[in-house]
Design a protein around this motif. Structure first.
Motif, PDB file in Angstrom:
ATOM      1  N   ILE A 171       2.217 -25.502 -12.564  1.00  0.00           N
ATOM      2  CA  ILE A 171       3.290 -26.098 -11.750  1.00  0.00           C
ATOM      3  C   ILE A 171       2.731 -26.831 -10.531  1.00  0.00           C
ATOM      4  CG2 ILE A 171       3.752 -23.843 -10.632  1.00  0.00           C
ATOM      5  CD1 ILE A 171       6.374 -26.584 -11.268  1.00  0.00           C
ATOM      6  N   PHE A 172       1.656 -26.307  -9.930  1.00  0.00           N
ATOM      7  CA  PHE A 172       1.088 -26.969  -8.745  1.00  0.00           C
ATOM      8  C   PHE A 172       0.533 -28.347  -9.102  1.00  0.00           C
ATOM      9  CE2 PHE A 172       1.021 -23.792  -5.259  1.00  0.00           C
ATOM     10  CZ  PHE A 172       1.576 -22.741  -5.954  1.00  0.00           C
ATOM     11  N   LEU A 348     -10.948  -7.602  -5.981  1.00  0.00           N
ATOM     12  CA  LEU A 348      -9.681  -7.859  -6.680  1.00  0.00           C
ATOM     13  C   LEU A 348      -8.531  -6.994  -6.157  1.00  0.00           C
ATOM     14  CD1 LEU A 348     -10.940  -8.182 -10.374  1.00  0.00           C
ATOM     15  CD2 LEU A 348     -10.520 -10.000  -8.720  1.00  0.00           C
ATOM     16  N   GLY A 349      -8.821  -6.127  -5.192  1.00  0.00           N
ATOM     17  CA  GLY A 349      -7.771  -5.269  -4.662  1.00  0.00           C
ATOM     18  C   GLY A 349      -7.400  -4.133  -5.602  1.00  0.00           C
ATOM     19  N   LEU A 350      -8.331  -3.767  -6.485  1.00  0.00           N
ATOM     20  CA  LEU A 350      -8.096  -2.644  -7.405  1.00  0.00           C
ATOM     21  C   LEU A 350      -8.647  -1.379  -6.763  1.00  0.00           C
ATOM     22  CD1 LEU A 350      -9.395  -4.423 -10.652  1.00  0.00           C
ATOM     23  CD2 LEU A 350      -7.005  -4.082 -10.010  1.00  0.00           C
ATOM     24  N   ASN A 351      -7.905  -0.310  -6.839  1.00  0.00           N
ATOM     25  CA  ASN A 351      -8.331   0.954  -6.244  1.00  0.00           C
ATOM     26  C   ASN A 351      -9.725   1.364  -6.761  1.00  0.00           C
ATOM     27  OD1 ASN A 351      -8.660   3.531  -5.330  1.00  0.00           O
ATOM     28  ND2 ASN A 351      -6.631   4.249  -5.949  1.00  0.00           N
ATOM     29  N   VAL A 363     -11.164   0.446 -13.516  1.00  0.00           N
ATOM     30  CA  VAL A 363      -9.766   0.115 -13.831  1.00  0.00           C
ATOM     31  C   VAL A 363      -9.712  -0.776 -15.066  1.00  0.00           C
ATOM     32  CG1 VAL A 363      -7.679  -1.051 -12.995  1.00  0.00           C
ATOM     33  CG2 VAL A 363      -9.022   0.371 -11.436  1.00  0.00           C
ATOM     34  N   ILE A 364     -10.710  -1.641 -15.199  1.00  0.00           N
ATOM     35  CA  ILE A 364     -10.740  -2.574 -16.332  1.00  0.00           C
ATOM     36  C   ILE A 364     -12.186  -2.927 -16.649  1.00  0.00           C
ATOM     37  CG2 ILE A 364     -10.449  -4.600 -14.797  1.00  0.00           C
ATOM     38  CD1 ILE A 364      -8.744  -5.873 -17.058  1.00  0.00           C
ATOM     39  N   MET A 368     -11.418 -11.363 -16.821  1.00  0.00           N
ATOM     40  CA  MET A 368     -10.088 -11.815 -16.449  1.00  0.00           C
ATOM     41  C   MET A 368     -10.124 -13.272 -16.039  1.00  0.00           C
ATOM     42  SD  MET A 368      -8.261  -8.783 -14.305  1.00  0.00           S
ATOM     43  CE  MET A 368      -9.789  -8.165 -13.631  1.00  0.00           C
ATOM     44  N   ILE A 370      -8.099 -15.353 -13.575  1.00  0.00           N
ATOM     45  CA  ILE A 370      -7.127 -15.187 -12.483  1.00  0.00           C
ATOM     46  C   ILE A 370      -7.029 -16.509 -11.731  1.00  0.00           C
ATOM     47  CG2 ILE A 370      -6.576 -13.885 -10.384  1.00  0.00           C
ATOM     48  CD1 ILE A 370      -8.236 -11.600 -11.406  1.00  0.00           C
ATOM     49  N   ARG A 373      -5.697 -18.989  -6.502  1.00  0.00           N
ATOM     50  CA  ARG A 373      -4.692 -18.872  -5.434  1.00  0.00           C
ATOM     51  C   ARG A 373      -4.117 -17.460  -5.350  1.00  0.00           C
ATOM     52  NH1 ARG A 373      -1.352 -22.386  -9.215  1.00  0.00           N
ATOM     53  NH2 ARG A 373       0.067 -20.956 -10.247  1.00  0.00           N
ATOM     54  N   ASP A 374      -4.088 -16.755  -6.499  1.00  0.00           N
ATOM     55  CA  ASP A 374      -3.554 -15.393  -6.489  1.00  0.00           C
ATOM     56  C   ASP A 374      -4.458 -14.435  -5.721  1.00  0.00           C
ATOM     57  OD1 ASP A 374      -1.212 -15.923  -7.811  1.00  0.00           O
ATOM     58  OD2 ASP A 374      -2.024 -15.492  -9.801  1.00  0.00           O
ATOM     59  N   LEU A 375      -5.712 -14.826  -5.532  1.00  0.00           N
ATOM     60  CA  LEU A 375      -6.629 -14.013  -4.740  1.00  0.00           C
ATOM     61  C   LEU A 375      -6.801 -14.580  -3.334  1.00  0.00           C
ATOM     62  CD1 LEU A 375      -9.404 -13.311  -7.386  1.00  0.00           C
ATOM     63  CD2 LEU A 375      -7.517 -11.819  -6.721  1.00  0.00           C
TER      64      LEU A 375
ATOM     65  N   GLU B 152      -8.315  -0.608 -20.753  1.00  0.00           N
ATOM     66  CA  GLU B 152      -8.671  -0.530 -22.166  1.00  0.00           C
ATOM     67  C   GLU B 152      -8.047   0.719 -22.809  1.00  0.00           C
ATOM     68  OE1 GLU B 152     -10.660  -1.670 -19.832  1.00  0.00           O
ATOM     69  OE2 GLU B 152     -11.056  -3.674 -20.657  1.00  0.00           O
ATOM     70  N   ARG B 175      -3.277  -3.850 -10.330  1.00  0.00           N
ATOM     71  CA  ARG B 175      -3.520  -3.093  -9.100  1.00  0.00           C
ATOM     72  C   ARG B 175      -2.733  -1.788  -9.058  1.00  0.00           C
ATOM     73  NH1 ARG B 175      -3.206  -8.542  -5.515  1.00  0.00           N
ATOM     74  NH2 ARG B 175      -5.349  -9.181  -5.859  1.00  0.00           N
TER      75      ARG B 175
END
Lengths: 695, 695
Positions: A171-172, A348-351, A363-364, A368, A370, A373-375, B152, B175
Motif C-alpha cells: 500500500i505504501f 525483534l521484541g520477542l521474550n 521462540v522461532i 522471517m 518482516i 517499517r514494522d520494526l 515450530e 511476540r
C-alpha cells in the motif's frame, strides 16, 4: 562510598571506578583509563569530547545514573550540542562535572583509541539471484476504450515483458504509483520482491537497487552495503552494539529484561536506533565529503567544478573529477540480518527469557520476512527484512550464516567450524550429517577478565613470540608494523593484549616452557629470569610481556597465573565441545578446521593448534574464514536460494546440548590441559619442542 | 455581509446561513433549522448539546472557521467536556456564542432528529468459509531431547491435528507466543488467516472469532459486526461519513484534495478515525449498559448480582440474569470493506485526482489484503482488512459487493441492478455477460437540492398518495405510523420530503394528472384546486403537499416546478443509462429489476416504474434488495470464495462509459419524460390511468 566520591562507569568499554566529585568527565576518563578525544586540550573549543550521560537504574552496577548527577548545562556547550541531543543527555566531557554516580556512554566518534572492527567482506562465490530486482516498464496512457487502472496497467506490462504474474503491491508503494506513472510519462522502474510484491516504483528508467547484509553481534554490529545488481560491496560499516550498556554478554541482557519492566523495549529500541544510524552511515558513504573552503575565491571555483547530473536512480555527483553516488535511505530496498538467538529475540521484541533457561527453546527457528517499517527500521518504506533462521537457543542465525557461507553440507570431508565469540559455536560434519553445539567460552578470549586484556585497538598486543632459551618476549602491537625487537622501547606504546594476542600468548608460554601442560608457571625453569616474579601487592606469580617503558600506560604489562587459568577455562570449554562432537559423530579425526569470527581473520593457526583450541588437524587444513556469519548474510542478500538453504540448515543441523553429556565435566577438566603427545597431537611435532610435547 | 452577522454552517446536515453575532449555537441552529438535542432547555445542566467547532479554511463555502470565532470557554463546560475534547474544539451549544464565521459539526449523539440509517442485514445465503479460523492446539513442553522452538512446536501441532502446512506468523503475534504457551500450559487457540498466517494466539481454549463488514458510503458508513464462527450478525452499527464536512459528493472531495495541500491526508485521517469509533461502538454493543445507581443499598445488591466469568475467548458477564459478551477491539480479527472508487482511494491514501478526470482510471482495481495497522485501523494488531476490488472509476468496490450478494452471473435471466446514491450505478446481464455503468443522478433523489428535501429522519414524508379527482394528498411521515387522513393535522409534524417520498411524489403527481408526461404542471386541470398556486415571492408555480398546520416548521411544504425538474434530471440520467445498456446488450426487455441502496428497502416498486426510473418490467419482477453492497461485504467476510468471486467480477464486468455514446444527450433529454404508452410501458396499464398513459 564516601560522600565526596562518585561511581562512574564508561561504556562501551565497561571501565568503572570511584572518582572524586567535582572533576570533569575527561578527567574521570583519564583516571579510569578511557580514551576520549579532546583535540583542544579542554579549551572547550573543539567539541570532540561529546559523551552521553545515561538515565536509569543499572541493577548490575548498583548505581542510578541521571543527568541531574552532572553539573549544570553551560552556554559553551550549545555550540556543539543541539537541543535534541541535549535532551538525550549529550554533554561536553570537558565541561560537565561529576556530582554523583554516572553511567557515561562514549560515542564512537569521541573515542580516541578507535576500535578496529575487522569485518571486511571476503571473496566467496555467490550466485546472482537477489530477492529484489528492478524492471523497467512502459505502458499506454488510459483511454475511454481502455480505462484500466494504473496498477493493472503496469502488471500487464510486467507480464508481457518479463513474464511476472500475480503481483501484489504494498500500500505504501501503491500510493506513489499514479504520480510516478504520470511523471515518468507512463514509463516507470518497478522493484519487485521475490517475484511477488511490488515494493518500489520510480518514474522513468533506473538500473540500480541496493541492500544491506547486517550481522548483529553481542558487541559489534557490522553491515555490508551492497549493489544488488552487480553484487559489489560498496561499503562495510560497523558500530558497537548500543545494548552493551545493559550488559556485556547475552545472559546479562536477558537478565536486564527479566529485572526491568521495560527492559526488552529499551534494548530493542536501542538496537533499532543503532541500525538506523548504521544505515544512514552506509548511505552517507556514497556522498561526497564536505570540504571546508578556506578562501572566498576558492569557493567560487569549487562551485563551478561540482556538477550534479541526474541519472540511473540516484543523483550522481562529479566533484573534483571524482564520481559519487548520492543515495538516500529510500534506496535501500532489502536487508538480510543474522545474530545469535538472544540478539535475534531482543531485536525483534520477542521474550528472550526462555532462551536463557534450560532447555533453551527459541521462540522461532524459521526465517522471517518482516516489513522493515514494522520494526521501525528506516529504509524504503515497503521493503522487507529477511531474518535468518535460528538453529537453537545457543546456536543462532549467525551460525546459519556461517554455514551457508562455508557450505560444509556440500563436501565429503568432515569440517569442524568454530565461531569464537563470547559464546563459542561449533559445527561438525559433512554432506551426510551435520551437528552443532555451543559452549560457554566466556569473554576471556576476547580480552575481557584479564589483567591487561583489551579490545582490538591501537596499542593492543596482537602477536607474541617467546624465546625458549632467553624467555625474551618479542611482540607486535596494533597500529605499528615493526615488532619490538626492531623498535626502540618507547616506540611500542603497548596498552594491553587483545584476542589474537591472547591466543598467541598461551601457545608461546607453553612452547617456550614458561608454563607446563597443566598451565602452571614452570617455577623451576623460570627462577633465573626477571620477567617472572611475584606481584608485590597480590603475591601472585606473573610474567612480564612488556616493560613499563614500552607501554603508554607507564606500567609493566603482565600475564598472571589467574589470567592463564581464565584462558584455559575458555579454551577448555571449546576443546571439550569439539572432542565430544567428534566422539558423537564417531570420527577418528577432523579433516578441516575453520575458524570464524573476529579471530578468523587474524588467527595464527599453528598457535591455535598449539594452545589446543581444537583436536589435532593437519596445519594446512586449518583456516581462518573471517566474518563468515556476515558473509552468509551477504550471500542471502544476493542469492534467494541461500534463504531456502538457510532454512534447510536450521532444520537439518542437529543441535547437541553438551552440558547434559555424562562425561562433560570430566572432559572439560581434562581439556584445560595444553596439547601433548599423550593426547595425541602428531601435527605439533616439530612445532612444539619434543620434550614439552612428550611430557 | 454586515459586520454584525456571521456565516454559520452546520454539518453533517449542510444547513447554512447568516446569523446575528452574539447568539449562541443552539439559537443559531434553530434559525437554520438544525435540531440539536437540548434536554434542559439551555439551563446548562444536561450537557446534551455538545458540538464541535471545526478549524480551517473551507474553500467551498468561502469561510474560515476557528475556535477563536467562538466566545470564551466557560467553567460550566468543564463538567461535560474534558481537556482532550476541549482541545479538539468541542463546546456546549448553549454556552458558546457566535462571534465570527463558523463551521459546526453536530455529533450524532447531539442530534435531536437522529438520522434513520436503514442498513439492517438481509438474510442472503452465504457459505461458511471465513478467512480467519480458530484452532486449538495442545503441544508438549520442550525438553533437552526436544528443545524445538515455540513456533515450530505449535506448527507441528496444527499440521498434525488440522493438516495446516507452511504457516507463517505475524511478528506482532509472535511476540505474544512464548508467554501465551506457558500461560495456557502448552495449550493455545490460534487464529489463522487464509490457511497461511497466524494472526492471533490466545492461551487456553477459545471458540470464537469476530469480524466486521464495512460499507463506506459517501454519506453514511455502516458495519455488520459478525461472529465468524456462527455467521450471526451481532450488531449493525452506522455513522455519518466524517468527510461530509469537506463536501457532500465525491467530486467535491476530490476537489478538496486538489485544492488543499494536506486535503487527502485530512480526509483519510477523518474516515480512519471514524472507522475506529465505529469499531469501538460495535464492540461496546457487547458490553452491558452501565446503569446509574440511585441508592447505596441498590449498589451493593447490584455488585452482588453482577458476576464475571472468564470463558470462551472473552469475558462473559451475567448481570440481572442477562448474558453479555464483553469483547474488546482485539477480538475483531478480520474486516472486509467496500466503497465507491473515490471513497476507496481517499481512505487508502491513494491520489483520487485521476478518478475524477476523464477517462477516470482508478489507481487499482484488484482487491487488497492490507494489515489494519498499516492504515491506522485499531483491531487485533496482526489482522488484515480485505479491500474489495473496484470495477471502474465510477463503479467501485461497493458495486462489486452488490454483485457478489445478488450473483446475476449465476442466472439465465437478465437482471438490471440499480444502486441509487449520489451516483447511480447500473449493472445489466446474466451468466453469459455483464456490463456496468454509472450515471450522475446527483443528490436530488436523496432529498438534497429540493425546496423541502431532507434526509430520512423523523418528520420526513416518505409515502404519498394523490387523489386523481380531488387532488387531495395523503402522506405518511417517518416516526408516525398513521397516515394523514387518519390523523389530526397537528399530529403529523411534517418537516420535508426524504428519498422514498421523492420517488412517490413524482409518480403520484403524474398519475393523478397534476403534471403531464413532460413534467409540467397541468395548469388547465389544476386551476380549481387550492393546492396549486403561484408562490407570491418567486412567482413560480408550486403544489402544496402538507399545509403549515400539519408541519413542525410552521410553513406549507411544497414541491415546485424547479424541484420537479431536478427529480426529472436525476431519473432521466438513470433511465437513459438503463436504456443505453439494454440497447448495448441487444435485449428487448429486462427480466428482473433490483433496486439497491437506502432506497432498496423502502421503495414502492409500482411507483418506481411509474416515475420511469428504469425500462418497463413485470411489477412482480421488480424488487428492493436493501443494502446489497453491505451484504456483499458480509458475504466476503464469512466466505473466502466470495473474495475470489469479487475479483472475477471486477475483471469480467465490462464497464461502459455512457457519456461518450453518440446518442447519449438525445436519450437523456427524452428520458426526462414520464413513462407513457408511446414509450411502451405495458406493465403500467391498470396502474396509471389510461388517458394519461396513452397521451
Amino acid at each position: 562510598m564516601s560522600d565526596d566520591k562518585a561511581m562512574v562507569i564508561f561504556q562501551p568499554s565497561g571501565r568503572r571506578g570511584e572518582v572524586p566529585k567535582g572533576i570533569n568527565i575527561i578527567e574521570a576518563s583519564r583516571l579510569l583509563g578511557v580514551d576520549i578525544e579532546a583535540l583542544c586540550g579542554e579549551k572547550k573549543v573543539c567539541g570532540k569530547c561529546i559523551v552521553r550521560v545515561e538515565e536509569g537504574h543499572f541493577e548490575k552496577y548498583g548505581i542510578t545514573s541521571s543527568k541531574a548527577n552532572c553539573s549544570a548545562w553551560q552556554e559553551e556547550e550549545e555550540k556543539f550540542i543541539n537541543a535534541g541531543r541535549r535532551e538525550k543527555g549529550f554533554r561536553l566531557g570537558c565541561m560537565a562535572k561529576i556530582e554523583g554516580d554516572m553511567l557515561i556512554f562514549v560515542p564512537e566518534e569521541s573515542r580516541a583509541g578507535k576500535q578496529v572492527v575487522s569485518k571486511a567482506a571476503r571473496d566467496i562465490p555467490i550466485d546472482h539471484d537477489p530477492a529484489v530486482r528492478v524492471y523497467h516498464v512502459q505502458v499506454d496512457a488510459p483511454t475511454f476504450e481502455e480505462p484500466t487502472g494504473d496498477f493493472e496497467r503496469i502488471c500487464r506490462g510486467l507480464e508481457r515483458d518479463y513474464g511476472l504474474q500475480n503481483l501484489t503491491c504494498d500500500i505504501f508503494t501503491l500510493r506513489t504509483l499514479p504520480d510516478a506513472l504520470r511523471e515518468g510519462k507512463w514509463a516507470v522502474t518497478v522493484s519487485v520482491w521475490n517475484n511477488k510484491e511490488i515494493v518500489r516504483i520510480r518514474p522513468g528508467k533506473h538500473e540500480k537497487s541496493y541492500g544491506l547484509a547486517i550481522d548483529v553481534g553481542t558487541t559489534t554490529v557490522a553491515a555490508y552495503f551492497c549493489d544488488l545488481t552487480t553484487m559489489e560491496v560498496i561499503d562495510t560499516v560497523s558500530m558497537m552494539n548500543p545494548q552493551c550498556k545493559y550488559g556485556e554478554d547475552v545472559m546479562a541482557r536477558i537478565t536486564f529484561h527479566m529485572t526491568t519492566p521495560d527492559g526488552l523495549k529499551r534494548m530493542s529500541d536501542d538496537i533499532i536506533e543503532g541500525l538506523n544510524e548504521l544505515i544512514e552511515k552506509a548511505v552517507a558513504a556514497t556522498h561526497p565529503k564536505k570540504k571546508k573552503k578556506k578562501k572566498k575565491k576558492g569557493e567560487e571555483a569549487a562551485a563551478q567544478s561540482a556538477e550534479v547530473i541526474e541519472d540511473d536512480g540516484f543523483v550522481e555527483v562529479i566533484e573534483d573529477g571524482k564520481e559519487y553516488l548520492r543515495l538516500s535511505i529510500d534506496d535501500v530496498e532489502d536487508i538480510t540480518i543474522g545474530f545469535n538467538t538472544a540478539m535475534h529475540h531482543i531485536l525483534l521484541g520477542l521474550n528472550p527469557e526462555y532462551v536463557g533457561m534450560a532447555p533453551f527453546p527459541p521462540v522461532i527457528h524459521h526465517s522471517m520476512d518482516i516489513k522493515a517499517r514494522d520494526l521501525g527500521v528506516k529504509i524504503n518504506p515497503s521493503s522487507y527484512m529477511f531474518v535468518l533462521p535460528n538453529e537453537a537457543g545457543f546456536v543462532g542465525a549467525d551460525n546459519v550464516g556461517v554455514l551457508i557461507a562455508e557450505e560444509p553440507y556440500k563436501h565429503e570431508e568432515n569440517q569442524l567450524i568454530i565461531d569464537i565469540g563470547t559464546n563459542g559455536e561449533l559445527v561438525l560434519g559433512n554432506r551426510h550429517k551435520l551437528i552443532s553445539s555451543s559452549c560457554a567460552t566466556g569473554p576471556a578470549l576476547e580480552g575481557a577478565q584479564l589483567s591487561y586484556g583489551m579490545r582490538a585497538a591501537p596499542g593492543a598486543i596482537e602477536r607474541i613470540n617467546i624465546d625458549r632459551e632467553t624467555k625474551e618476549v618479542d611482540y607486535k602491537v596494533i597500529g605499528r608494523d615493526a615488532w619490538r625487537k626492531f623498535s626502540e622501547p618507547e616506540e611500542m606504546k603497548a596498552k594491553g593484549i587483545c584476542g589474537s594476542g591472547i591466543l598467541d600468548v598461551l601457545a608461546e608460554l607453553y612452547s617456550s616452557g614458561v608454563i607446563t601442560k597443566s598451565g602452571v608457571f614452570n617455577k623451576k625453569e623460570l627462577k633465573e629470569f626477571p620477567r617472572f616474579r611475584k606481584n608485590p601487592d597480590t603475591n601472585q606469580p606473573e610474567f612480564v610481556l612488556a616493560w613499563a617503558k614500552e607501554s603508554s600506560i607507564d606500567r609493566d604489562i603482565v600475564i598472571t597465573q589467574k589470567d592463564i587459568r581464565q584462558i584455559q577455562l575458555a579454551k577448555g570449554a571449546l576443546y571439550a565441545g569439539c572432542k565430544l562432537m567428534v566422539k558423537r559423530m564417531g570420527l577418528e579425526k577432523v579433516d578441516v578446521v575453520k575458524i570464524a569470527g573476529a579471530f578468523g581473520t587474524h588467527v595464527d593457526r599453528t598457535k591455535a593448534l598449539t594452545m589446543g583450541l581444537f583436536p589435532d588437524c593437519e596445519i594446512e587444513k586449518i583456516m581462518g574464514v573471517g566474518n563468515a556469519a556476515g558473509d552468509g548474510c551477504r550471500a542471502a542478500l544476493l542469492d534467494r536460494k541461500k534463504r531456502v538453504e538457510a532454512n534447510w540448515c536450521s532444520r537439518n543441523v542437529e543441535y547437541i546440548e553438551l552440558t547434559v553429556e555424562s562425561t562433560f565435566q570430566q572432559d572439560f577438566m581434562e581439556s584445560m590441559q595444553l596439547p601433548h603427545m599423550k593426547d595425541d597431537f602428531p601435527h605439533l611435532r616439530g612445532i612444539v619442542p619434543d620434550d614439552i610435547l612428550d611430557q
